[in-house]
Structures are given as C-alpha cells and as structure tokens.
Design a protein around this motif. Structure first.
Motif, short mmCIF file in Angstrom:
data_model
loop_
_atom_site.label_atom_id
_atom_site.label_comp_id
_atom_site.label_asym_id
_atom_site.label_seq_id
_atom_site.Cartn_x
_atom_site.Cartn_y
_atom_site.Cartn_z
N ARG A 212 -4.15 8.61 8.05
CA ARG A 212 -5.49 9.00 8.82
C ARG A 212 -5.67 10.50 9.10
NH1 ARG A 212 -5.46 3.75 13.03
NH2 ARG A 212 -6.27 2.22 11.29
N GLU A 213 -4.67 11.21 9.31
CA GLU A 213 -4.76 12.47 9.53
C GLU A 213 -5.04 13.34 8.25
OE1 GLU A 213 -4.95 14.13 12.20
OE2 GLU A 213 -4.61 16.31 11.40
N ARG A 214 -4.30 12.65 7.18
CA ARG A 214 -4.48 13.39 5.82
C ARG A 214 -5.95 13.22 5.44
NH1 ARG A 214 0.55 11.37 4.63
NH2 ARG A 214 -0.33 9.39 3.81
N ILE A 215 -6.58 12.20 5.65
CA ILE A 215 -7.88 11.82 5.30
C ILE A 215 -8.71 12.94 6.13
CG2 ILE A 215 -9.91 10.14 5.44
CD1 ILE A 215 -7.77 8.16 4.82
N ARG A 216 -8.34 12.86 7.36
CA ARG A 216 -9.26 14.00 8.21
C ARG A 216 -9.12 15.44 7.78
NH1 ARG A 216 -9.13 16.82 12.57
NH2 ARG A 216 -6.97 16.87 12.73
N GLN A 217 -8.22 15.77 7.05
CA GLN A 217 -7.87 17.03 6.55
C GLN A 217 -8.40 17.18 5.12
OE1 GLN A 217 -3.95 18.27 7.24
NE2 GLN A 217 -4.30 18.43 9.59
N GLY A 218 -8.74 15.87 4.58
CA GLY A 218 -9.13 16.10 3.26
C GLY A 218 -7.89 16.20 2.31
N ALA A 219 -6.81 15.83 2.76
CA ALA A 219 -5.41 15.68 1.79
C ALA A 219 -5.13 14.52 1.47
CB ALA A 219 -4.43 16.30 2.71
N THR A 220 -4.41 14.45 0.51
CA THR A 220 -3.51 13.19 0.20
C THR A 220 -2.19 13.47 -0.23
OG1 THR A 220 -4.15 11.30 -1.55
CG2 THR A 220 -3.98 13.49 -2.72
N LEU A 221 -1.44 12.24 -0.56
CA LEU A 221 -0.08 12.33 -0.73
C LEU A 221 0.23 11.43 -1.93
CD1 LEU A 221 2.66 13.03 0.55
CD2 LEU A 221 2.66 10.77 1.69
N ARG A 222 1.14 12.03 -2.69
CA ARG A 222 1.73 11.19 -3.84
C ARG A 222 3.05 10.62 -3.14
NH1 ARG A 222 0.53 12.06 -9.45
NH2 ARG A 222 2.86 11.77 -9.77
N PRO A 223 3.36 9.55 -3.88
CA PRO A 223 4.83 8.95 -3.26
C PRO A 223 5.82 9.86 -3.92
CG PRO A 223 4.03 7.87 -5.22
CD PRO A 223 2.74 8.77 -4.73
N LEU B 272 8.47 -1.53 11.49
CA LEU B 272 6.96 -1.47 11.68
C LEU B 272 6.64 0.00 12.51
CD1 LEU B 272 6.95 -4.90 13.65
CD2 LEU B 272 6.12 -4.28 11.62
N THR B 273 7.78 0.47 13.25
CA THR B 273 7.19 2.00 13.59
C THR B 273 7.09 2.72 12.41
OG1 THR B 273 8.81 1.67 15.54
CG2 THR B 273 8.27 3.53 14.89
N TRP B 274 8.15 2.68 11.40
CA TRP B 274 7.74 3.59 10.25
C TRP B 274 6.14 3.41 9.61
CZ3 TRP B 274 6.62 2.97 5.11
CH2 TRP B 274 6.78 3.96 4.15
N LEU B 275 5.95 1.97 9.60
CA LEU B 275 4.78 1.74 9.13
C LEU B 275 3.47 2.22 9.88
CD1 LEU B 275 3.66 0.21 6.59
CD2 LEU B 275 3.63 -1.90 7.99
N ARG B 276 3.61 2.17 11.12
CA ARG B 276 2.70 2.75 11.98
C ARG B 276 2.39 3.95 11.95
NH1 ARG B 276 5.55 -0.35 16.18
NH2 ARG B 276 4.46 -2.51 16.52
N SER B 277 3.54 4.76 11.73
CA SER B 277 3.47 6.08 11.93
C SER B 277 2.95 6.76 10.41
CB SER B 277 4.68 6.90 11.94
OG SER B 277 5.67 6.62 10.84
N GLU B 278 3.29 5.86 9.43
CA GLU B 278 2.57 6.33 8.01
C GLU B 278 1.04 5.99 7.92
OE1 GLU B 278 3.65 7.44 5.24
OE2 GLU B 278 5.55 7.78 6.29
N VAL B 279 0.53 4.83 9.01
CA VAL B 279 -1.00 4.65 8.86
C VAL B 279 -1.49 5.84 9.69
CG1 VAL B 279 -2.80 3.36 9.83
CG2 VAL B 279 -0.66 2.14 8.82
N ALA B 280 -1.08 6.16 10.74
CA ALA B 280 -1.35 7.49 11.75
C ALA B 280 -1.26 8.68 10.61
CB ALA B 280 -0.42 7.95 12.61
N ALA B 281 -0.26 8.99 9.88
CA ALA B 281 -0.20 10.07 8.97
C ALA B 281 -1.48 10.16 7.69
CB ALA B 281 1.28 10.33 8.26
#
Lengths: 296, 125
Positions: free
Chosen positions: A248-259, A237-246
């Motif tokens: 949101r931060e990417r979206i704020r910066q206009g970035a994205t992530l591939r798996p 659950l901690t991993w998942l929470r940190s991924e949601v936060a990450a």
C-alpha cells in the motif's frame, strides 16, 4: 525492461560487444547482430503488464512455489481462515489437471480461478493474464498465485507478482535448497511447512535447511509453521500483514516491486525506465543507475 | 521441462529481429546460459528444432555459451568461482555474496543473411 540499449552487458558477456561493436559484417557477408535480450523477454513484458495491473488495483500479488504436496493449498486454507475477515483474498490455482484446489479454496468463501496447464510444468505470465480476465481485482487486497507443484521450472517465469514464497515441507528432507538452488534463490520467504511432523521425522533439522539456504547467498527469512495444527502461524501472518502494508505504501508512492531474483532480473531490469527512454541502436554507459556490477 | 517454452519464446524474438533487419535467413544464434538460469543447455538443444521447424531459422546453427558461476563478496570484496549450490565467498567464507555471473539466460547475438543485396542501414535493436 532494458533489453535494447546495452545496459544489460555483464562481466559474463561484455566480450560480445567489444571491438567491432554491435553491428558488424562477417567474412561471409552475413550481418551479425548483438541482441543481449533475456530469452524470456516476451514473458517478462507480459509480467510487467500484469504487475502494473495489480498495482493499479491496489493488490499484493504473491506467488507460491514448492514441490507437489508441500502444503500450498493447506497454507492458503489456514491463511484464509485466519485473515479472511481482515483482508479480501483471491486465488489463482495452477495445476496440470482438475479443479480440486480451486474447489477447496471456494469452499472457504474465497474466489478462485483454476488454470489447468495440461502438460505444462509451470505457470507463465500469459496464463496468469488470461486468468485475470475472469477476476475482478477491485475488491481484492491479496492475490495468491499457487504455482504448479514443481521445484524447477516455476522459478524461471516472472508472473507479475511482487513476492515469491517457496515452501519446504518436513517430509521432503532438509537438503532441498542445496538440490534446487535456482528455486530457493528465487524465494523472498522460505516457509518450512508441516512442522508438526518434526517429532516423527527426526532426520530433518530445520537449522540444516537454513544453512543450505544461506549457502545460496540468500538472506531471505525462513519461517516454520504447521497449517494443520496451526502452530507458529502467527509469524507468517505477521509477515503477510507487513507485506500488504508495504505494498500500500509503494502504491501511494507510485513505486512497485519485483520478486527476488528472476534470472538476470535485477541486473537487466533495474533501469527499466531509462532503457526505454533511449534511442535504440547505440551503446553507452548508464552510470550509477545500475545495480553494482551491471556495467560492461 | 520448460525448455520448449523457452525455445518458442526465443523463436518469436528471433523472427522479430530478423524482420526488423529485413533478413531472409538466420544463420547463427548465440545464447548465453548460466547454471543458475534454470535452463539446461542440452534440453534447449533438443527442443530447438521443434520450435525452429518451418521458420527462417530452421537451418541456423545454435551456439550455447556457458557462463561460470561467480560471486563477489559484499564483506571482503573477493570474486570467486563457486558451485551453483554453494555461493559462499571462497576467500572469507561469508554467505553475503552477490552473484556477478552464472544466471544468464540471454539471446546474445544473431547472424543474419539478407533477402537482397542492399546493405542494411538500420541499426540493431
């Protein structure tokens, strides 16, 4: 996706474009065309579109892969139980037949779209796109895509997700990463599930499973949990929470992530925007924008 | 067995490129497939005729080049050829390596025949 300008030339294929260049006539008067496109470029294109769609709606998309019966749906049920109040969750379920898994998720009060693939052994980006038409992403924080239970084919298809999770359940045996290297190399996180069975299945050594994972040159974390007993859920659950936060931060910066790695993923696509900006039909160096080793 | 899906995607790609080059027939298709791509060359070869039937690539020769699995060690810099499920540096044994070859799943090149005798001016994609 930089399929077109020559930046996908790797040490393994550079010989194809040396010498006569990219467009030559053969002795028989045929025209030889060097392409160097991913075989799944149609799928990858749709996946990129899906990812843009997720980002625009502020959604973290997570792809769950494992063999059948490793506990993907049980993990989702336990996760909804734990985080359903804090995050808005939606699920896309992939199975050959039945609505069973979607019904289990809906019973927890979470929207679930079932994709029945018929005989197809994996989800692809087009199937996910079709399912997205039935789903309002605006009120969603986390979209789980539960792939078809299969340790082979799903690893090859980018769906547009941000993260890949591969589940390894204790009854399967600890050498699964050695047997299915493509799948376990694709994991951003490996979840060892059904750990409540470890006292009974004493052949299974978690440290050995992790060693096999490291032998695939993977630095991805491996976490253990039991969805049914609830033990060790907190790390996940901690991993998942940190991924949601990450996310949101990417979206704020206009970035994205591939798996984690899809075949040729990083090497071919790390310079996507530059690739599209170039005039097609010529070959040139891109300099430092590539992942190391990506240059021809 | 997702190789048929891959072949159908490949066929769409080949048809598009042939159209762009005003080609009447596809004579030869060269793929590059590494052991870590998740695709098996023999299965691709079996699935290909189903995808190519009735198309301008029906009679094309399908050539599949295999790529060796090679890693570069991020610690000592050595490049070694390794087994697909053991990507350790052969020199220092470290697991922190980077794959430099072996996961390719590429349409490498095509050979096309023209519909007419006009030389094609268009450059390749």
């Amino acid at each position: 996706m930089c399929d077109t300008c020559g930046c996908n030339i790797t040490p393994g294929n550079e010989h194809l474009v040396r010498g006569d260049g990219r467009l030559v006539k053969t002795d028989e008067g045929r025209e030889a065309v060097t392409v160097l496109q991913s075989l799944l470029s149609e799928n990858d294109h749709q996946a990129a579109h899906n990812r843009t769609h997720f980002d625009r709606h502020g959604v973290l998309a997570v792809n769950l892969m494992s063999s059948p019966g490793a506990g993907k749906t049980a993990l989702l049920e336990a996760t909804i139980e734990a985080l359903g109040a804090a995050y808005r969750i939606a699920v896309i379920e992939g199975d050959l037949e039945t609505e069973n898994d979607a019904e289990r998720i809906r019973a927890r009060g979470v929207e679930a779209i079932q994709i029945a693939t018929g005989s197809a052994c994996h989800l692809d980006a087009h199937m996910v796109h079709t399912a997205l038409h039935q789903l309002d992403l605006d009120p969603v924080d986390i979209l789980f895509i539960e792939n078809v239970g299969n340790l082979v084919c799903p690893a090859s298809f980018d769906l547009g997700q941000h993260r890949n999770i591969t589940l390894l359940s204790v009854p399967e045996g600890d050498d699964k990463p050695a047997k299915y290297p493509v799948m376990f190399r694709a994991a951003d996180l490996v979840l060892l599930t059904k750990t409540d069975l470890l006292p009974y299945l004493t052949d299974f050594r978690p440290e050995r499973a992790e060693r096999y994972l490291r032998e695939l040159a993977s630095e991805s974390p491996m976490l253990s949990l039991s969805s049914s007993s609830g033990e060790s859920m907190e790390d996940w659950l901690t991993w998942l929470r940190s991924e949601v936060a990450a996310q949101r931060e990417r979206i704020r910066q206009g970035a994205t992530l591939r798996p984690a790695i899809q075949p040729d993923g990083i090497r071919l696509h790390s310079d996507a925007s530059a690739g599209h900006a170039h005039t097609h039909g010529h070959q040139h160096a891109h300099g430092v924008a590539h992942a190391p080793g990506g240059e021809g | 067995m997702h190789e048929l899906s891959v072949c159908i995607a490949l066929m769409q790609q080949v048809e598009r490129i042939a159209q762009e080059h005003d080609a009447g027939r596809v004579e030869r298709i060269v793929l590059q497939v590494g052991p870590l791509s998740g695709v098996e060359a023999p299965l691709l070869e079996h699935a290909w005729p189903l995808a190519a039937a009735g198309t301008l690539a029906e009679a094309a020769e399908l050539v599949i080049e295999n790529a060796a699995v090679k890693v570069e060690c991020t610690q000592c810099g050595a490049v070694s050829e390794v087994a697909p499920n053991r990507l350790l540096c052969a020199s220092c044994g470290d697991f922190r390596t980077r794959l430099v070859s072996g996961d390719e799943m590429l349409l490498a090149s095509l050979e096309l025949s023209q519909m007419n005798s006009q030389p094609v001016q268009q450059q390749c994609v």
